[in-house]
Design an enzyme around this catalytic site. Structure first.
Site, PDB file in Angstrom:
ATOM      1  CG  HIS A 197      -2.052   0.810   1.244  1.00  0.00           C
ATOM      2  ND1 HIS A 197      -2.296   1.493   0.345  1.00  0.00           N
ATOM      3  CD2 HIS A 197      -3.178   1.199   2.200  1.00  0.00           C
ATOM      4  CE1 HIS A 197      -3.460   2.566   0.681  1.00  0.00           C
ATOM      5  NE2 HIS A 197      -3.668   2.140   1.839  1.00  0.00           N
TER       6      HIS A 197
ATOM      7  CG  HIS B  86      -4.276   0.495  -8.204  1.00  0.00           C
ATOM      8  ND1 HIS B  86      -5.450   0.356  -7.863  1.00  0.00           N
ATOM      9  CD2 HIS B  86      -3.716   1.248  -7.169  1.00  0.00           C
ATOM     10  CE1 HIS B  86      -5.729   1.208  -6.807  1.00  0.00           C
ATOM     11  NE2 HIS B  86      -4.725   1.698  -6.697  1.00  0.00           N
TER      12      HIS B  86
ATOM     13  CG  ASP C  66       3.107   4.481  -4.205  1.00  0.00           C
ATOM     14  OD1 ASP C  66       2.809   5.796  -3.694  1.00  0.00           O
ATOM     15  OD2 ASP C  66       2.211   3.802  -3.665  1.00  0.00           O
TER      16      ASP C  66
HETATM   17  N1  CMC Z   1       4.709  -7.219 -10.175  1.00  0.00           N
HETATM   18  C1  CMC Z   1       4.983  -8.279 -10.745  1.00  0.00           C
HETATM   19  N2  CMC Z   1       3.501  -9.044 -10.652  1.00  0.00           N
HETATM   20  C2  CMC Z   1       2.440  -8.601 -10.253  1.00  0.00           C
HETATM   21  C3  CMC Z   1       2.562  -7.223  -9.693  1.00  0.00           C
HETATM   22  C4  CMC Z   1       3.854  -6.609  -9.498  1.00  0.00           C
HETATM   23  N3  CMC Z   1       3.886  -5.192  -8.984  1.00  0.00           N
HETATM   24  N4  CMC Z   1       1.075  -7.095  -9.164  1.00  0.00           N
HETATM   25  C5  CMC Z   1       0.401  -7.945  -9.415  1.00  0.00           C
HETATM   26  N5  CMC Z   1       1.411  -8.823 -10.262  1.00  0.00           N
HETATM   27  C6  CMC Z   1       0.790 -10.166 -10.704  1.00  0.00           C
HETATM   28  C7  CMC Z   1       0.335 -11.064  -9.632  1.00  0.00           C
HETATM   29  O1  CMC Z   1       1.645 -11.960  -9.486  1.00  0.00           O
HETATM   30  C8  CMC Z   1      -0.700 -11.891 -10.407  1.00  0.00           C
HETATM   31  O2  CMC Z   1      -0.161 -12.743 -11.262  1.00  0.00           O
HETATM   32  P1  CMC Z   1      -0.602 -14.103 -11.604  1.00  0.00           P
HETATM   33  O3  CMC Z   1      -2.154 -13.987 -11.982  1.00  0.00           O
HETATM   34  O4  CMC Z   1       0.152 -15.023 -12.467  1.00  0.00           O
HETATM   35  O5  CMC Z   1      -0.834 -14.994 -10.326  1.00  0.00           O
HETATM   36  C9  CMC Z   1      -1.457 -10.855 -10.939  1.00  0.00           C
HETATM   37  O6  CMC Z   1      -0.429  -9.826 -11.415  1.00  0.00           O
HETATM   38  C10 CMC Z   1      -2.560 -10.064 -10.398  1.00  0.00           C
HETATM   39  O7  CMC Z   1      -1.947  -9.736  -9.051  1.00  0.00           O
HETATM   40  P2  CMC Z   1      -2.871  -9.707  -7.671  1.00  0.00           P
HETATM   41  O8  CMC Z   1      -1.996  -9.688  -6.633  1.00  0.00           O
HETATM   42  O9  CMC Z   1      -4.047 -10.598  -7.667  1.00  0.00           O
HETATM   43  O10 CMC Z   1      -3.401  -8.243  -7.771  1.00  0.00           O
HETATM   44  P3  CMC Z   1      -4.073  -7.511  -6.729  1.00  0.00           P
HETATM   45  O11 CMC Z   1      -5.176  -6.532  -7.037  1.00  0.00           O
HETATM   46  O12 CMC Z   1      -4.359  -8.107  -5.455  1.00  0.00           O
HETATM   47  O13 CMC Z   1      -2.638  -6.348  -6.182  1.00  0.00           O
HETATM   48  C11 CMC Z   1      -1.216  -4.565  -5.717  1.00  0.00           C
HETATM   49  C12 CMC Z   1      -2.702  -5.278  -6.204  1.00  0.00           C
HETATM   50  C13 CMC Z   1      -1.269  -3.156  -5.839  1.00  0.00           C
HETATM   51  C14 CMC Z   1      -1.158  -5.053  -4.226  1.00  0.00           C
HETATM   52  C15 CMC Z   1      -0.259  -5.413  -6.540  1.00  0.00           C
HETATM   53  O14 CMC Z   1      -0.438  -5.007  -7.791  1.00  0.00           O
HETATM   54  C16 CMC Z   1       1.146  -5.081  -5.834  1.00  0.00           C
HETATM   55  O15 CMC Z   1       1.689  -5.980  -5.105  1.00  0.00           O
HETATM   56  N6  CMC Z   1       1.940  -3.990  -6.478  1.00  0.00           N
HETATM   57  C17 CMC Z   1       3.103  -3.730  -6.033  1.00  0.00           C
HETATM   58  C18 CMC Z   1       3.188  -2.848  -4.674  1.00  0.00           C
HETATM   59  C19 CMC Z   1       2.506  -1.400  -5.043  1.00  0.00           C
HETATM   60  O16 CMC Z   1       3.047  -0.782  -6.108  1.00  0.00           O
HETATM   61  N7  CMC Z   1       1.486  -1.028  -4.153  1.00  0.00           N
HETATM   62  C20 CMC Z   1       1.121   0.619  -4.406  1.00  0.00           C
HETATM   63  C21 CMC Z   1      -0.223   0.462  -4.816  1.00  0.00           C
HETATM   64  S1  CMC Z   1      -0.887   2.150  -5.499  1.00  0.00           S
HETATM   65  C22 CMC Z   1      -0.724   3.138  -4.084  1.00  0.00           C
HETATM   66  C23 CMC Z   1      -1.835   2.798  -2.959  1.00  0.00           C
HETATM   67  O17 CMC Z   1      -2.799   3.224  -3.259  1.00  0.00           O
HETATM   68  O18 CMC Z   1      -1.458   1.970  -2.018  1.00  0.00           O
END
Ligand code: CMC
Length: 435
Positions: free
Chosen positions: A266, A305, A361
């Site tokens: 986050h 996201h 971010d």
């Molecule tokens: N790098 C590599 N792969 C990713 C990433 C990433 N940053 N984000 C998602 N994926 C992949 C994930 O491994 C999954 O792949 P698969 O379907 O093969 O298992 C797929 O994309 C879907 O991911 P998810 O975890 O189900 O997506 P989510 O909606 O639960 O997670 C997130 C959203 C923001 C937590 C995630 O994208 C992430 O961890 N990003 C990196 C951390 C980040 O930049 N966070 C800041 C968010 S914006 C500021 C805020 O509002 O907090």
């Protein structure tokens, strides 16, 4: 005609009609679907709230597919270009843009609540010299509830209003004191002649003379605060509403929300992005880093996201702000690595297929670093801005007649009832600890 959903329970052959309102069924209506009369009723299972609306809200609108973000109906692009952070905070809280006199009064109230109690300062002195400022922020805001015991009277509008002034006014002071403590510098008291952002920068940087920030940097920080002010039901706002639903005081709620923000998935992502760029070290190492991300070794921080599946409109604005800031500070050498990461990732099938784009971010940390903020202050900056959104959502929660204490159901998959086993009959231990 009322919209509805017809469900046939194939276990019993019974048919149910559930009303649809605002594109949703009420999960509680599923409870009518039972095998027997004493059955608890059907539940919906939704870890991480992927498809569950927990409230009705009028604060922030996001269309993730179209990359739209609006506060109270106003597009984020217009607010970033034409408004100020304090005006946006007012808008989030009260639903309309203020008149000139309302704005003057609001800014006056915020400006005159910036000082913190001397004992809060002493409390902050007690943190270890290398304490993370975000940990200090969480702890200090939580402790503030003991300084304002009247804050517990959350259904008194005047008391609530007072805490809103206090929190929005004092979070920059707590943030700056956390930084000064960690660098061993004397605390700088708020200066009421300065703007919200200039005062914060002064409390961070002043040595003997008042610090005069470059107007471009002061404005850039204000725009970043606007972009981070609210984001509907994100992880920390959900924490704010969850804690608020038990009728805790707003300081305890904000401390809990800030704890949720601290995590690297986050608000902690802005710090994690910078650490990642430093680790990559040079443009030439980017392809190898991307290969490791694709192999699942770690995530590309600042990418992806839960809601935005096209682009994050905040990231587009941040990139423009970065150009303005770098004209003053000089180009951040890490920018080349970030641009190369973005270029490769946006062409790569792994990221394209999963609709992973730079989020807010990805570039904000580069700006903060160029402005001279240490890495571990980045998430604190996010928390300063998001405090206004948390409070707007908390206020809305307390006025919402449909809300009750937040209490999700679970699907219990553990053991059924069994008898206690005396120690002498437990046999060879099965590893429980450290497994
Ligand atoms: N790098 C590599 N792969 C990713 C990433 C990433 N940053 N984000 C998602 N994926 C992949 C994930 O491994 C999954 O792949 P698969 O379907 O093969 O298992 C797929 O994309 C879907 O991911 P998810 O975890 O189900 O997506 P989510 O909606 O639960 O997670 C997130 C959203 C923001 C937590 C995630 O994208 C992430 O961890 N990003 C990196 C951390 C980040 O930049 N966070 C800041 C968010 S914006 C500021 C805020 O509002 O907090």
């Amino acid at each position: 005609m009322q919209e509805s959903l017809t469900i046939i329970d194939n276990r019993t052959g019974k048919q149910y009609e559930l009303p649809i309102e605002y594109g949703a069924i009420r999960a509680n209506d599923l409870r009518k679907i039972k095998l027997t009369d004493d059955d608890f009723g059907l539940l919906s299972y939704d870890p991480a709230f992927m498809s569950t609306a927990s409230c009705k809200s009028r604060v922030t609108f996001i269309d993730g597919d179209k990359g739209i973000l609006r506060y109270r109906g106003y597009p984020i692009e217009q607010l970033a270009e034409r408004s100020t952070f304090l005006e946006v905070a007012y808008l989030l809280l009260y639903g309309e843009l203020p008149s000139q006199s309302e704005l003057d009064q609001w800014v006056h109230q915020i400006t005159y609540h910036t000082f913190i109690h001397e004992n809060i300062k002493k409390l902050m002195d007690g943190f270890h010299h290398d304490a993370h400022p975000m940990g200090m922020f969480v702890g200090t805001i939580g402790a503030m509830s003991t300084f304002y015991p009247d804050a517990k009277r959350i259904f008194d509008p005047d008391v609530r209003q007072k805490q809103i002034y206090r929190l929005i006014a004092k979070v920059p002071t707590v943030a700056a004191f956390a930084y000064r403590h960690s660098t061993g510098k004397p605390y700088v008291y708020p200066d009421n002649d300065l703007s919200y952002t200039a005062n914060f920068l002064n409390m961070m940087a002043k040595m003997t003379d008042r610090y005069k920030p470059h107007p471009v940097l002061e404005h850039a920080l204000d725009v970043l605060f606007i972009l981070h002010a609210d984001h509907e039901q994100n992880c920390s706002t959900n924490a704010m509403r969850g804690i608020g639903s038990s009728h805790a005081d707003p300081y305890s709620c904000v401390a809990g929300a800030a704890s949720a923000l601290y995590g690297p998935l986050h608000g902690g992502a802005n710090e994690a992005v910078l650490r990642m760029l430093l680790e990559i070290g040079s443009k030439d190492h980017v392809p190898e880093y991307i290969r490791r991300v694709k192999e699942g070794e770690f995530r590309l921080m600042g990418f992806g996201h839960r809601v935005y599946k096209n682009y994050d409109p905040r990231a587009t604005i941040v990139k423009e702000v970065a150009d303005q800031v770098f004209e003053v500070t000089g180009r951040n050498p890490l920018l080349d690595i970030a641009l190369e990461l973005e270029r490769i990732a946006l062409e790569d099938e792994y990221f394209v297929k999963r609709k992973l784009y730079p989020n807010v971010d990805f570039y904000s940390g580069l700006i903060y670093q160029a402005m001279g903020f240490p890495l571990d202050m980045f998430t604190v900056l996010f928390a300063i801005a998001r405090t206004s959104g948390w409070l707007a959502q908390w206020n809305e929660l307390l006025h919402d007649q449909e809300q009750k204490i937040a209490r999700p159901q679970q699907l219990y998959l553990g053991e059924g009832e069994r008898d206690y086993i005396p120690m002498s009959r437990r046999g060879t231990p099965v590893t429980v600890f450290g497994q």
